[in-house]
Design an enzyme around this catalytic site. Structure first.
Site, PDB file in Angstrom:
ATOM      1  N   LYS A 138       0.835  -1.210   0.000  1.00 13.97           N
ATOM      2  CA  LYS A 138       0.000   0.000   0.000  1.00 13.97           C
ATOM      3  C   LYS A 138       0.866   1.255   0.000  1.00 13.97           C
ATOM      4  O   LYS A 138       0.518   2.257  -0.621  1.00 13.97           O
ATOM      5  CB  LYS A 138      -0.969   0.007   1.193  1.00 13.97           C
ATOM      6  CG  LYS A 138      -2.071  -1.029   1.029  1.00 13.97           C
ATOM      7  CD  LYS A 138      -3.269  -0.805   1.936  1.00 13.97           C
ATOM      8  CE  LYS A 138      -4.343  -1.844   1.601  1.00 13.97           C
ATOM      9  NZ  LYS A 138      -5.544  -1.741   2.398  1.00 13.97           N
ATOM     10  N   LYS A 221      -5.290 -10.879  -6.466  1.00 13.71           N
ATOM     11  CA  LYS A 221      -6.469 -10.905  -5.596  1.00 13.71           C
ATOM     12  C   LYS A 221      -7.510  -9.877  -6.045  1.00 13.71           C
ATOM     13  O   LYS A 221      -7.167  -8.739  -6.380  1.00 13.71           O
ATOM     14  CB  LYS A 221      -5.972 -10.577  -4.175  1.00 13.71           C
ATOM     15  CG  LYS A 221      -7.008 -10.180  -3.159  1.00 13.71           C
ATOM     16  CD  LYS A 221      -6.350  -9.786  -1.838  1.00 13.71           C
ATOM     17  CE  LYS A 221      -6.548  -8.323  -1.483  1.00 13.71           C
ATOM     18  NZ  LYS A 221      -7.724  -7.972  -0.726  1.00 13.71           N
ATOM     19  N   LYS A 224     -10.953  -4.153  -3.553  1.00 16.50           N
ATOM     20  CA  LYS A 224     -11.735  -2.925  -3.663  1.00 16.50           C
ATOM     21  C   LYS A 224     -10.938  -1.860  -4.394  1.00 16.50           C
ATOM     22  O   LYS A 224     -11.502  -0.984  -5.021  1.00 16.50           O
ATOM     23  CB  LYS A 224     -12.068  -2.395  -2.270  1.00 16.50           C
ATOM     24  CG  LYS A 224     -13.034  -3.232  -1.496  1.00 16.50           C
ATOM     25  CD  LYS A 224     -13.541  -2.414  -0.299  1.00 16.50           C
ATOM     26  CE  LYS A 224     -13.978  -3.325   0.829  1.00 16.50           C
ATOM     27  NZ  LYS A 224     -13.180  -3.114   2.041  1.00 16.50           N
TER      28      LYS A 224
HETATM   29  P1  ATP Z   1      -8.489  -3.258  -0.195  1.00 14.50           P
HETATM   30  O1  ATP Z   1      -8.387  -3.685  -1.596  1.00 14.50           O
HETATM   31  O2  ATP Z   1      -8.800  -1.803  -0.011  1.00 14.50           O
HETATM   32  O3  ATP Z   1      -7.364  -3.756   0.679  1.00 14.50           O
HETATM   33  P2  ATP Z   1     -10.182  -5.437   0.334  1.00 14.50           P
HETATM   34  O4  ATP Z   1     -11.018  -5.703  -0.844  1.00 14.50           O
HETATM   35  O5  ATP Z   1      -8.988  -6.305   0.586  1.00 14.50           O
HETATM   36  O6  ATP Z   1      -9.780  -3.925   0.366  1.00 14.50           O
HETATM   37  P3  ATP Z   1     -10.917  -5.424   3.134  1.00 14.50           P
HETATM   38  O7  ATP Z   1     -11.867  -4.523   3.819  1.00 14.50           O
HETATM   39  O8  ATP Z   1      -9.476  -5.098   3.350  1.00 14.50           O
HETATM   40  O9  ATP Z   1     -11.168  -5.491   1.584  1.00 14.50           O
HETATM   41  O10 ATP Z   1     -11.199  -6.927   3.538  1.00 14.50           O
HETATM   42  C1  ATP Z   1     -12.365  -7.426   4.143  1.00 14.50           C
HETATM   43  C2  ATP Z   1     -12.267  -8.929   4.265  1.00 14.50           C
HETATM   44  O11 ATP Z   1     -12.364  -9.531   2.967  1.00 14.50           O
HETATM   45  C3  ATP Z   1     -10.936  -9.426   4.862  1.00 14.50           C
HETATM   46  O12 ATP Z   1     -11.197 -10.523   5.708  1.00 14.50           O
HETATM   47  C4  ATP Z   1     -10.164  -9.871   3.656  1.00 14.50           C
HETATM   48  O13 ATP Z   1      -9.204 -10.861   3.969  1.00 14.50           O
HETATM   49  C5  ATP Z   1     -11.266 -10.425   2.776  1.00 14.50           C
HETATM   50  N1  ATP Z   1     -10.907 -10.372   1.347  1.00 14.50           N
HETATM   51  C6  ATP Z   1     -10.612  -9.255   0.652  1.00 14.50           C
HETATM   52  N2  ATP Z   1     -10.346  -9.552  -0.630  1.00 14.50           N
HETATM   53  C7  ATP Z   1     -10.488 -10.904  -0.755  1.00 14.50           C
HETATM   54  C8  ATP Z   1     -10.347 -11.816  -1.834  1.00 14.50           C
HETATM   55  N3  ATP Z   1     -10.021 -11.401  -3.037  1.00 14.50           N
HETATM   56  N4  ATP Z   1     -10.561 -13.132  -1.594  1.00 14.50           N
HETATM   57  C9  ATP Z   1     -10.897 -13.572  -0.358  1.00 14.50           C
HETATM   58  N5  ATP Z   1     -11.038 -12.752   0.717  1.00 14.50           N
HETATM   59  C10 ATP Z   1     -10.845 -11.441   0.528  1.00 14.50           C
END
Ligand code: ATP
Ligand code: LTN
Length: 356
Positions: A138, A221, A224
Site C-alpha cells: 500500500k 487478488k 476494492k
Molecule cells: P483493499 O483492496 O482496499 O485492501 P479489500 O477488498 O482487501 O480492500 P478489506 O476490507 O481489506 O477489503 O477486507 C475485508 C475482508 O475480505 C478481509 O477478511 C479480507 O481478507 C477479505 N478479502 C478481501 N479480498 C479478498 C479476496 N479477493 N478473496 C478472499 N477474501 C478477501
C-alpha cells in the site's frame, strides 16, 4: 489457566476477564472487521470472509466491526466515509449479520480500540512492523514518501481490535494471515511480560475461498482498490454480467480446476461452486464437453439471483439511516462493555494508576 478466567496479580486480582452480558452462552468468541473504503463489498469479501461471519453466528459469540479508523490510513473524503460506513453496515445486515445474535458496530465509536493500540504499539518492534507486506504494497501504491504513520501502524490497531474482545477465532481472507500472526505474537508477548491476560486468537481461513481472484487479471487478488476486475455486490447487475462474460480465461477449451495452469477458469469454478452450492468435481463433470461461454452464463445467472434481492434489502436499510445509526449505537455500547474490561485489565497490568 483456562481462557477468560481469573488473572493473577495486579490491583484487580480475583476479578475475571469476564465475557460481558451480551450473550447468555459460553461459546467461543469471534471478532472480525471490514473497511468502509468502497461503495460496495465485492464477491471476494463475501466468500473469503463475510459468508463465514454469517454462519459463525450459529456457533460463536460474534463481534463484527466496520473499521473506519483503518479507512483513514489513506485519504478519505469525510462525507463519503460517513456514507460508506452506513452502506457497509447495511450490506452486513442484508447479508445476514443479525444484531440480535451479533454485536455489530463501528470502530470509532468504541474508544477501547485506540487505547489498547497504544500499549500494543509500545510492544511492537519497528522491524517487525516494517515486515508487513500489506504495508509495503500500500505504501508503494501511495507514492514515495506519502504513506502515513497510521498506515504503518495499521496492523497494530487490527491486533487491538481482536485482542480487546479476547477473540478465539478471526474469520478473514488469506491476505490477513500475516496480520493475524502479528496479533498472536503481540498477545503472547504481553502475556509473558505481564501475566496471562489476552487470548491468543486463531485465524479462521477457508482454503477454497481464501483468495478470490480478479476477473480480468486472475493471478491477483480481487480487491476494492482495483475495481476493473472486481465483482461488486451493489453494482448494477448488467455491468456485473458483462464483467463475468468478459472474464479472462485461457486458450484451451477444457473446464477443469487447476489454479496454477488455468487460474481464470478455476476462479470462475470456485465462484460458481459456492454460489450454486455444488462441488467443483460436480461442476467439472456437468460442464465436460461444454464451453467457457456456458460456464460464464451459469455464473452470471447465479450471481444475478444472489445480488438482486440483496440489493433490495440494502436499499431498504438505507432508507432509514436513523434506524441504522441506532443499531450501530447499540452495538457500540455492547462492544464497549466487553472491550473496556480488557483495557482496564491491560492498563492495570502495565502499571497505570486506576482513576478513582
Ligand atoms: P483493499 O483492496 O482496499 O485492501 P479489500 O477488498 O482487501 O480492500 P478489506 O476490507 O481489506 O477489503 O477486507 C475485508 C475482508 O475480505 C478481509 O477478511 C479480507 O481478507 C477479505 N478479502 C478481501 N479480498 C479478498 C479476496 N479477493 N478473496 C478472499 N477474501 C478477501
Ligand atoms: N485489516 C483488515 C480489516 C480489519 C480486520 C480487523 C479484520 C481491521 N481490523 C480485525 C479482522 C479482524 C483488512 O484490511 N481486511
Amino acid at each position: 489457566m483456562p481462557k477468560h478466567s481469573v488473572i493473577p496479580g495486579g490491583d484487580d486480582e480475583g476479578s475475571t476477564v469476564h465475557r460481558g452480558a451480551n450473550f447468555p452462552t459460553h461459546r467461543p468468541r469471534v471478532f472480525s472487521g471490514i473497511q468502509p473504503t468502497a461503495d460496495s463489498f465485492h464477491i471476494g469479501n463475501y466468500l473469503g470472509a463475510l459468508r463465514q461471519w454469517v454462519s459463525m453466528q450459529e456457533t460463536h459469540e460474534t463481534y463484527y466491526c466496520v473499521v473506519d479508523l483503518h479507512a483513514i490510513t489513506v485519504d478519505q473524503d469525510p462525507a463519503l466515509l460517513r456514507q460508506r460506513t452506513r452502506v457497509a453496515a447495511a450490506q452486513l445486515l442484508a447479508l445476514g449479520v443479525d444484531p440480535a445474535r451479533s454485536v455489530l458496530f463501528v470502530q470509532s465509536q468504541v474508544p477501547a480500540h485506540t487505547r489498547l493500540t497504544w500499549v500494543l504499539e509500545c510492544l511492537t518492534g519497528f522491524g517487525e512492523a516494517s515486515r508487513m507486506t500489506q504495508f509495503k504494497d500500500k505504501a508503494a501504491r501511495s507514492g514515495d514518501g506519502h504513506a502515513s504513520v497510521g498506515l504503518f501502524t495499521y496492523p497494530v490497531l487490527m491486533a487491538a481490535d481482536i485482542l480487546a474482545y479476547q477473540a478465539d477465532a478471526v474469520p478473514v481472507g488469506e491476505d490477513q494471515r500475516q496480520h493475524l500472526e502479528l496479533t498472536r505474537n503481540l498477545a503472547q508477548r504481553f502475556n509473558s511480560r505481564y501475566g496471562h491476560t489476552l487470548t491468543v486468537p486463531e485465524p479462521f481461513i477457508l482454503k477454497e475461498v481464501a483468495k478470490i481472484y480478479d476477473l480480468s487479471e486472475p493471478t491477483v487478488k480481487m480487491s476494492k482498490s482495483s475495481p476493473g476486475g472486481s465483482l461488486d455486490l451493489l453494482a448494477p447487475v448488467k455491468q456485473s454480467v458483462k464483467k463475468i462474460k468478459s472474464a479472462v480465461t485461457d486458450n484451451d477449451r477444457e473446464i477443469r480446476y487447476d489454479p496454477a495452469a488455468k487460474p481464470g477458469v478455476s476462479n470462475l469454478l470456485t465462484l460458481l461452486a459456492i454460489l450454486s452450492d455444488a462441488s467443483i468435481a460436480e461442476l467439472e463433470n456437468s460442464y465436460s464437453g461444454k464451453g467457457y461461454g456456458d460456464l460464464k452464463a451459469a455464473l452470471a445467472d447465479v450471481f444475478e439471483a444472489f445480488v438482486t434481492p440483496l440489493q433490495e434489502r440494502v436499499a431498504a436499510y438505507l432508507t432509514d439511516p436513523a434506524q441504522l445509526d441506532a443499531i450501530l449505537a447499540d452495538g457500540a455500547r455492547r462492544a464497549a462493555e466487553v472491550a473496556d474490561v480488557t483495557v482496564r485489565t491491560v492498563f492495570d497490568r502495565v502499571g497505570f494508576l486506576t482513576a478513582t
